[in-house]
Design an enzyme around this catalytic site. Structure first.
Site, PDB file in Angstrom:
ATOM      1  N   HIS A   1      -3.671   5.190  -4.151  1.00 49.84           N
ATOM      2  CA  HIS A   1      -3.084   5.990  -3.062  1.00 49.84           C
ATOM      3  C   HIS A   1      -2.501   7.307  -3.572  1.00 49.84           C
ATOM      4  O   HIS A   1      -1.294   7.398  -3.797  1.00 49.84           O
ATOM      5  CB  HIS A   1      -1.947   5.198  -2.403  1.00 49.84           C
ATOM      6  CG  HIS A   1      -2.390   4.080  -1.539  1.00 49.84           C
ATOM      7  ND1 HIS A   1      -2.455   4.174  -0.163  1.00 49.84           N
ATOM      8  CD2 HIS A   1      -2.797   2.834  -1.842  1.00 49.84           C
ATOM      9  CE1 HIS A   1      -2.883   3.038   0.343  1.00 49.84           C
ATOM     10  NE2 HIS A   1      -3.082   2.192  -0.660  1.00 49.84           N
TER      11      HIS A   1
ATOM     12  N   GLU B   1      -1.765   9.887  -1.961  1.00 46.71           N
ATOM     13  CA  GLU B   1      -0.837  10.487  -0.977  1.00 46.71           C
ATOM     14  C   GLU B   1       0.586   9.960  -1.149  1.00 46.71           C
ATOM     15  O   GLU B   1       1.517  10.521  -0.594  1.00 46.71           O
ATOM     16  CB  GLU B   1      -1.355  10.229   0.454  1.00 46.71           C
ATOM     17  CG  GLU B   1      -1.101   8.851   1.034  1.00 46.71           C
ATOM     18  CD  GLU B   1      -1.978   7.724   0.467  1.00 46.71           C
ATOM     19  OE1 GLU B   1      -2.771   7.981  -0.467  1.00 46.71           O
ATOM     20  OE2 GLU B   1      -1.853   6.596   0.958  1.00 46.71           O
TER      21      GLU B   1
ATOM     22  N   CYS C   1      -8.385   3.684  -0.879  1.00 49.57           N
ATOM     23  CA  CYS C   1      -8.139   2.236  -0.832  1.00 49.57           C
ATOM     24  C   CYS C   1      -8.949   1.579   0.294  1.00 49.57           C
ATOM     25  O   CYS C   1     -10.157   1.498   0.185  1.00 49.57           O
ATOM     26  CB  CYS C   1      -6.640   1.982  -0.750  1.00 49.57           C
ATOM     27  SG  CYS C   1      -6.223   0.359  -1.351  1.00 49.57           S
TER      28      CYS C   1
HETATM   29  N1  GLN Z   1      -6.294  -4.818   0.654  1.00 51.60           N
HETATM   30  C1  GLN Z   1      -6.631  -3.872   1.662  1.00 51.60           C
HETATM   31  C2  GLN Z   1      -8.004  -4.144   2.252  1.00 51.60           C
HETATM   32  O1  GLN Z   1      -8.751  -4.893   1.701  1.00 51.60           O
HETATM   33  C3  GLN Z   1      -6.593  -2.460   1.136  1.00 51.60           C
HETATM   34  C4  GLN Z   1      -5.189  -2.122   0.709  1.00 51.60           C
HETATM   35  C5  GLN Z   1      -4.824  -0.677   0.839  1.00 51.60           C
HETATM   36  O2  GLN Z   1      -5.485   0.093   1.511  1.00 51.60           O
HETATM   37  N2  GLN Z   1      -3.731  -0.352   0.229  1.00 51.60           N
HETATM   38  O3  GLN Z   1      -8.342  -3.594   3.227  1.00 51.60           O
END
Ligand code: GLN
Length: 189
Positions: free
Chosen positions: A170, A172, A79
């Protein structure tokens, strides 16, 4: 699984603890990483989800970027971690680590679907994976050398490029270790 490996989990901000727990479950040693010099002692690195702008700021303030740039072991970005690893991002404020020729678009699924879980088909395993998306980015462009390992609704959600693995979700946060095991399999031993 090789038990002598040690994986660093970047612990500057965000959802790092769950990665540590997942590595424990598959009997892989880990170390939380807060300083650049710790990168010299690990066999692979996980950059967790969180807030990519904040993580960027801390990386710059702590002076870790030069050590990250020369780090030549596998890296798994989830992410926000995937955003940091992408060569291009729609948000110019992000000091990306620029290891992977993909473009990411932050918060790309819109407010009404901030978080959701979907079954995603992965190329290296038969059963679908329960992918948790939290304010996830989209991977909007990638070069032909980037291997697409997972898609959801046509969107690219898991890719590998050389030593780098990027997921927009995610893994994890599930009880399913398959993607962490795949990452461990990328490490030379
Ligand atoms: N929206 C977050 C970002 O742009 C990422 C979200 C996440 O890691 N769950 O950094």
């Amino acid at each position: 699984m090789n038990r002598s490996l040690k994986i660093g989990v970047m612990a500057l901000q965000g959802a790092f603890q769950k990665h540590v727990e997942m590595l424990d479950r598959i009997h892989i040693k880990s170390e939380t990483i807060r300083y650049g010099e710790q990168l010299r002692l690990i066999d692979g690195l996980i950059i967790p989800g969180g807030e990519s702008t904040t993580m960027t700021k801390i990386i710059m303030e702590m002076g870790i970027l030069p050590e990250l740039e020369v780090f030549d072991k596998p890296i798994f970005g989830t992410c926000a971690g995937a955003i940091l690893l992408s060569e291009k991002c729609d948000d110019p404020n992000i000091q990306v680590i620029k290891k992977t020729p993909v473009k990411t678009l932050r918060n790309a699924y819109g407010r009404q679907v901030d978080s959701f879980t979907e079954s995603v088909n992965l190329s290296f395993t038969n059963e679908p994976f329960p992918a948790v998306f939290i304010r996830a980015p989209r991977i909007t462009d990638c070069t032909p050398e980037v291997e697409i390992l997972g898609r959801f609704n046509g969107e690219i959600v898991l890719v590998r490029y050389q030593k780098y693995l990027l997921s927009t979700f995610h893994p994890e946060l599930t009880n399913d270790p398959r993607i962490h095991e795949y990452f461990i399999g990328m490490i030379d031993r």
